[in-house]
Design an enzyme around this catalytic site. Structure first.
Site, mmCIF file in Angstrom:
data_model
loop_
_atom_site.group_PDB
_atom_site.id
_atom_site.type_symbol
_atom_site.label_atom_id
_atom_site.label_comp_id
_atom_site.label_asym_id
_atom_site.label_seq_id
_atom_site.Cartn_x
_atom_site.Cartn_y
_atom_site.Cartn_z
ATOM 1 N N ASP A 197 0.850 -1.184 0.000
ATOM 2 C CA ASP A 197 0.000 0.000 0.000
ATOM 3 C C ASP A 197 0.890 1.239 0.000
ATOM 4 O OD1 ASP A 197 -2.137 1.782 0.421
ATOM 5 O OD2 ASP A 197 -3.187 0.307 1.657
ATOM 6 N N HIS A 212 -10.936 -1.878 4.337
ATOM 7 C CA HIS A 212 -10.707 -1.391 5.705
ATOM 8 C C HIS A 212 -11.370 -0.046 5.992
ATOM 9 C CE1 HIS A 212 -8.016 0.640 3.072
ATOM 10 N NE2 HIS A 212 -7.756 1.527 4.019
ATOM 11 N N ASP A 213 -11.982 0.585 4.969
ATOM 12 C CA ASP A 213 -12.646 1.881 5.161
ATOM 13 C C ASP A 213 -14.165 1.753 5.187
ATOM 14 O OD1 ASP A 213 -10.225 3.276 5.106
ATOM 15 O OD2 ASP A 213 -10.323 3.614 2.943
ATOM 16 N N GLU A 259 -6.647 3.917 -5.974
ATOM 17 C CA GLU A 259 -7.874 4.223 -5.248
ATOM 18 C C GLU A 259 -8.443 5.522 -5.823
ATOM 19 O OE1 GLU A 259 -9.463 4.849 -0.659
ATOM 20 O OE2 GLU A 259 -7.614 5.775 -1.333
ATOM 21 N N ASP A 317 -2.820 4.792 -2.729
ATOM 22 C CA ASP A 317 -3.800 5.485 -1.906
ATOM 23 C C ASP A 317 -4.184 6.835 -2.530
ATOM 24 O OD1 ASP A 317 -5.070 5.357 0.795
ATOM 25 O OD2 ASP A 317 -3.939 7.194 1.127
HETATM 26 O O1 TEU Z 1 -8.833 6.512 1.876
HETATM 27 C C1 TEU Z 1 -9.231 7.580 1.095
HETATM 28 C C2 TEU Z 1 -10.603 8.093 1.269
HETATM 29 O O2 TEU Z 1 -10.859 9.198 0.841
HETATM 30 C C3 TEU Z 1 -11.709 7.369 1.927
HETATM 31 O O3 TEU Z 1 -11.913 6.092 1.502
HETATM 32 C C4 TEU Z 1 -11.554 7.529 3.429
HETATM 33 O O4 TEU Z 1 -11.047 6.402 4.046
HETATM 34 C C5 TEU Z 1 -12.849 7.783 4.107
HETATM 35 O O5 TEU Z 1 -13.789 6.853 3.763
HETATM 36 C C6 TEU Z 1 -13.269 9.201 3.955
HETATM 37 O O6 TEU Z 1 -14.520 9.418 4.440
HETATM 38 C C7 TEU Z 1 -7.488 6.180 1.933
HETATM 39 C C8 TEU Z 1 -7.271 5.001 2.856
HETATM 40 O O7 TEU Z 1 -7.910 3.870 2.333
HETATM 41 C C9 TEU Z 1 -7.734 5.368 4.227
HETATM 42 O O8 TEU Z 1 -7.649 4.290 5.120
HETATM 43 C C10 TEU Z 1 -6.877 6.520 4.696
HETATM 44 O O9 TEU Z 1 -7.330 6.977 5.930
HETATM 45 C C11 TEU Z 1 -6.877 7.675 3.700
HETATM 46 O O10 TEU Z 1 -6.687 7.259 2.361
HETATM 47 C C12 TEU Z 1 -5.744 8.623 4.014
HETATM 48 O O11 TEU Z 1 -4.524 8.029 3.710
#
Ligand code: TEU
Ligand code: CA
Length: 550
Positions: A96, A324-325, A249, A196
């Site tokens: 990642d 994970h989000d 992403e 990311d």
């Molecule tokens: O996530 C980016 C992002 O904008 C979203 O998916 C976020 O996690 C959230 O849902 C906003 O409401 C990526 C990673 O997957 C996330 O875990 C990190 O926190 C984020 O970037 C920052 O690096």
């Protein structure tokens, strides 16, 4: 070149997979210890969330050293051992890469703070407005202003937590540093990279205020220059490796044009994209902190559109429900109380028969559900904590706010893996970093002994490897107006695979179009279903999935 359609990728959140030393936090040795389990799934690659040196304000997405392992997770020797042992079972690693921003503990930011001009140019450091306020009105994705004080007169930009400073990709030195990071891991034999928030790397240079005409999304995400920077990164790093597998992403309001542009191999940018439109269908007006029952017709429309367009325009999609989000898809789109197994399987089939590379998030294969912790203090995620405060500020009661947090928090997916039914679910001998609640009902041991979800995933993975129609076929939506069934056809060399998914807990009868009323066989169903010919109609049981091959 690798056939992306034949691959299945398994996501491990290292912090929550398995703790080998009793400190309550999952680690690399924990993954090594569970290789036999991983092997059973027959996946091709493991995406691991960041385990690099980090103060862990955003669970490792605040990287302080891209080329070292955080002692919390182990050592470089552990990583090398893990990579080797995975290679022995034919599994590659996907790392990642959090390259949009770094931790304010990163030496680059520390040097900038100490006055080093070269490193100040690595970040977006801008003077305050004459009244002392932030340089523009941009908001952080985690809430509040996107600017924090750098020194008395200046601010720095952080799209996420104040401890995550955005890197200025317009500076070619930054781009070189980041390509070096990728090349460092390539020299360790890594072929896979997940990038990311990669569509945020080309922010508008003028950093203008957002306005009704120019939303913050327009100013920050998917600027044309992102494509140039990706082409350059590709050329200078992973693109030199014919076996590389990369995924970007692509959050926010992005477009099909962009998805195609990022993932069409002719563009030499990325192998595929994570898109999120299908995970907005239970948000009111796109606001993730306003929950509504999921809009099934919209879900179908969005997924069908992406599949069709990417199929016609040679783009490539990463197909997934969980990461994970996200709260567990089973808790959002299935029925974890009455039909946990059937709805988990139906959801899996919906995605796994699509065109794209399927991702399975650890625990999905045993039917994990949202834990619903009781108090905000039981949550760990910075975003959840900020959102809780914001909801109270909006005038919600703590019960109302908790209801939303329980449904939406990212910690839902981060709950440690349930290995067995014991006190800490066999995850740790110490105190788990995040609570564990449903291990008596859902755990790996019981699932392997007498469950059916894991076995169903094994079948899906096997079929994708065996049948080219699944890996390579075109995608055509079917029964688009049906309010209960998500149906589509995959087609290769004139042969058709019909996929029917009942998304609700009641029977649903569909009319089979004339041209599909043919002889064939049921490739897979989550109910006992014998058919050697499709008639003019077909009744589906609650949450039934049927894949019928002509
Ligand atoms: O996530 C980016 C992002 O904008 C979203 O998916 C976020 O996690 C959230 O849902 C906003 O409401 C990526 C990673 O997957 C996330 O875990 C990190 O926190 C984020 O970037 C920052 O690096
Ligand atoms: Ca540990």
């Amino acid at each position: 070149m690798t056939n992306l359609g034949k691959k299945v990728i398994y996501q491990i959140y290292p912090k929550s997979f398995y703790d080998s030393n009793g400190d309550g936090i999952g680690d690399l040795r924990g993954i090594i210890n569970k290789i036999d389990y991983i092997k059973k799934l027959n996946i091709d690659m493991i995406w691991m969330n960041p385990f690099f040196v980090s103060p862990q304000n955003d669970n490792g997405y605040d990287v302080a050293d891209y080329c070292k392992i955080d002692p919390l997770f182990g050592t470089m020797a552990d990583f090398e051992e893990l990579a080797k042992k995975l290679k022995d079972i034919g599994v590659d690693i996907m790392l990642d890469m959090v390259l949009n921003h770094c931790s304010t503990e990163h030496p680059w930011f520390k040097k900038a703070k100490a006055g080093d001009k070269k490193y100040q140019k690595y970040f977006y450091i801008r003077p305050a407005k004459p009244d002392g306020s932030a340089p523009n009105n941009w908001q952080s994705i985690f809430g509040g202003s996107a600017w924090a004080k750098f020194d008395d007169n200046n601010y720095y930009l952080h799209l996420f937590d104040p401890s995550q400073a955005d890197l200025d990709w317009h500076n070619s030195d930054v781009r070189k540093e980041l390509a070096n990071v990728i090349n460092f891991w390539r020299s360790k034999g890594v072929h896979g990279f997940r990038f990311d928030v990669i569509n945020a790397i080309g922010k508008d240079k003028e950093l203008l205020d957002s306005t009704p005409e120019h939303s913050q999304y327009d100013l920050v995400f998917d600027k044309p220059v992102v494509h140039s920077y990706l082409k350059e990164l590709n050329e200078n790093s992973f693109g030199q490796d014919a076996d590389s597998v990369t995924v970007g992403e692509i959050g926010g309001e992005s477009s099909i044009d962009n998805y195609v542009h990022y993932s069409n191999p002719d563009e030499h940018e990325l192998s595929m994209v994570f898109t999120f439109q299908h995970l907005d269908v239970d948000c009111k007006n796109g606001d993730k902190w306003q929950n509504i029952p999921f809009d099934f017709m919209r879900l179908k429309k969005v997924l069908n559109n992406i599949e069709v367009q990417l199929s016609q325009r040679n783009g490539w999609n990463a197909v997934f429900w969980n990461n994970h989000d996200q709260p567990w898809a089973l808790s959002r789109f299935g029925d974890p109380v009455h039909y946990r197994e059937k709805s988990a399987e139906m959801l899996a089939a919906t995605i796994h028969f699509m065109r794209g590379t399927p991702y399975i998030y650890m625990g999905e294969e045993i039917g994990m559900v949202n834990p619903s912790y009781d108090n905000i203090a039981d949550y760990n995620d910075v975003e959840s904590k900020n959102a809780y405060k914001m909801l109270l500020d909006q005038g919600k009661t703590s019960e109302e706010a908790m209801k939303i947090i329980k449904y939406r928090s990212r910690d839902n997916a981060r709950t440690p893996m349930h290995w067995d039914s014991s006190k800490n679910a066999g995850f740790t001998t110490g105190t788990p970093w995040l609570g564990i609640k449903h291990q008596d009902k859902i755990n790996v041991k019981d699932e392997l002994d007498h469950g059916e979800i894991f076995n169903f995933y094994q079948k899906l993975i096997k079929l994708r490897k065996e049948l080219d129609i699944i890996s390579d076929g075109d995608y055509h939506p079917l029964l688009e107006d049906d309010p209960n069934v998500f149906a589509y056809v995959r087609e290769l060399n004139g042969q058709k695979l019909l996929v029917l998914n009942n998304f609700f807990g009641k029977d649903a009868t569909i009319q089979v179009p004339k041209d599909l009323q043919k002889d064939g066989k049921v490739l897979l169903s989550n109910y006992d279903c014998q058919l050697n010919k499709l008639g003019d109609s077909l009744k589906l049981e609650p949450y039934q999935t049927v894949a019928f091959l002509e």
